[in-house]
Enzyme design. Structure first.
Site, PDB file in Angstrom:
ATOM      1  N   GLY A  96       0.821  -1.209   0.000  1.00 48.27           N
ATOM      2  CA  GLY A  96       0.000   0.000   0.000  1.00 48.27           C
ATOM      3  C   GLY A  96       0.851   1.253   0.000  1.00 48.27           C
ATOM      4  O   GLY A  96       0.604   2.193  -0.758  1.00 48.27           O
ATOM      5  N   TYR A 130      -2.902   6.214   6.480  1.00 45.91           N
ATOM      6  CA  TYR A 130      -2.779   7.458   5.713  1.00 45.91           C
ATOM      7  C   TYR A 130      -2.186   8.581   6.551  1.00 45.91           C
ATOM      8  O   TYR A 130      -1.319   9.330   6.087  1.00 45.91           O
ATOM      9  CB  TYR A 130      -4.143   7.891   5.171  1.00 45.91           C
ATOM     10  CG  TYR A 130      -4.789   6.910   4.220  1.00 45.91           C
ATOM     11  CD1 TYR A 130      -4.040   6.157   3.319  1.00 45.91           C
ATOM     12  CD2 TYR A 130      -6.162   6.731   4.215  1.00 45.91           C
ATOM     13  CE1 TYR A 130      -4.638   5.260   2.447  1.00 45.91           C
ATOM     14  CE2 TYR A 130      -6.781   5.838   3.344  1.00 45.91           C
ATOM     15  CZ  TYR A 130      -6.008   5.109   2.467  1.00 45.91           C
ATOM     16  OH  TYR A 130      -6.602   4.232   1.605  1.00 45.91           O
TER      17      TYR A 130
END
Length: 158
Positions: A96, A130
């Protein structure tokens, strides 16, 4: 580990989109066909772009599908990340982050000043991921954005 998708990847992208819809508890909402994805990504006028995350033996374990947006305030394009998905068994192995790093690199190389996406409010693992990269939520929208130093820093890690 990360490569630009090719037309031969459409079936796996379609499968990964379906898996993402399952993860987001909306499997009936993922109605895109392989033909639609092929046209959007590889047709006469591509409207979207994709990258594939692979293991060392070439198994596709994730993808990022994105398109260009435009900021009238900054006067330049940015990237809107429509989908980012890594299969559960491959999470925590850097795929990711590698996908986001590649998109940040594209932004930096092309002079784009934003990398934006949305995340479901209940998806705390993704939100934590994030925010650890330097992305910050937009208060009115729950949209995440990498800009300026955080974007440059991530984009230069590639």
């Amino acid at each position: 580990m990360i490569r630009t998708a090719t037309a031969a990847d459409v079936p796996v992208i379609h499968t990964l989109v379906r898996e993402l819809a399952e993860y987001e508890k909306e499997p009936d909402q993922a109605r895109a066909t392989q033909d639609q994805l092929h046209e959007a990504l590889f047709g006469e006028r591509p409207a979207a772009f994709a990258h594939i995350a692979e293991t060392e033996d070439g198994e596709a374990v994730g993808f990022a599908l994105w398109f260009l947006n435009f900021s009238t305030w900054r006067g330049v394009h940015g990237i809107y990340l429509e989908d980012l998905y890594v299969r559960p068994g491959a999470r925590g192995t850097g795929h990711g982050k590698a996908l986001l790093t590649e998109l940040a690199r594209i932004c930096v190389d092309r002079g784009y000043e934003r990398l934006e996406w949305s995340v479901l409010n209940w998806n705390r693992p993704s939100i934590d991921f994030y925010e650890a990269l330097g992305a910050r939520p937009q208060d009115e929208w729950t949209v995440y954005r990498l800009t300026d130093e955080a974007l440059t820093k991530l984009g230069r890690r590639a």
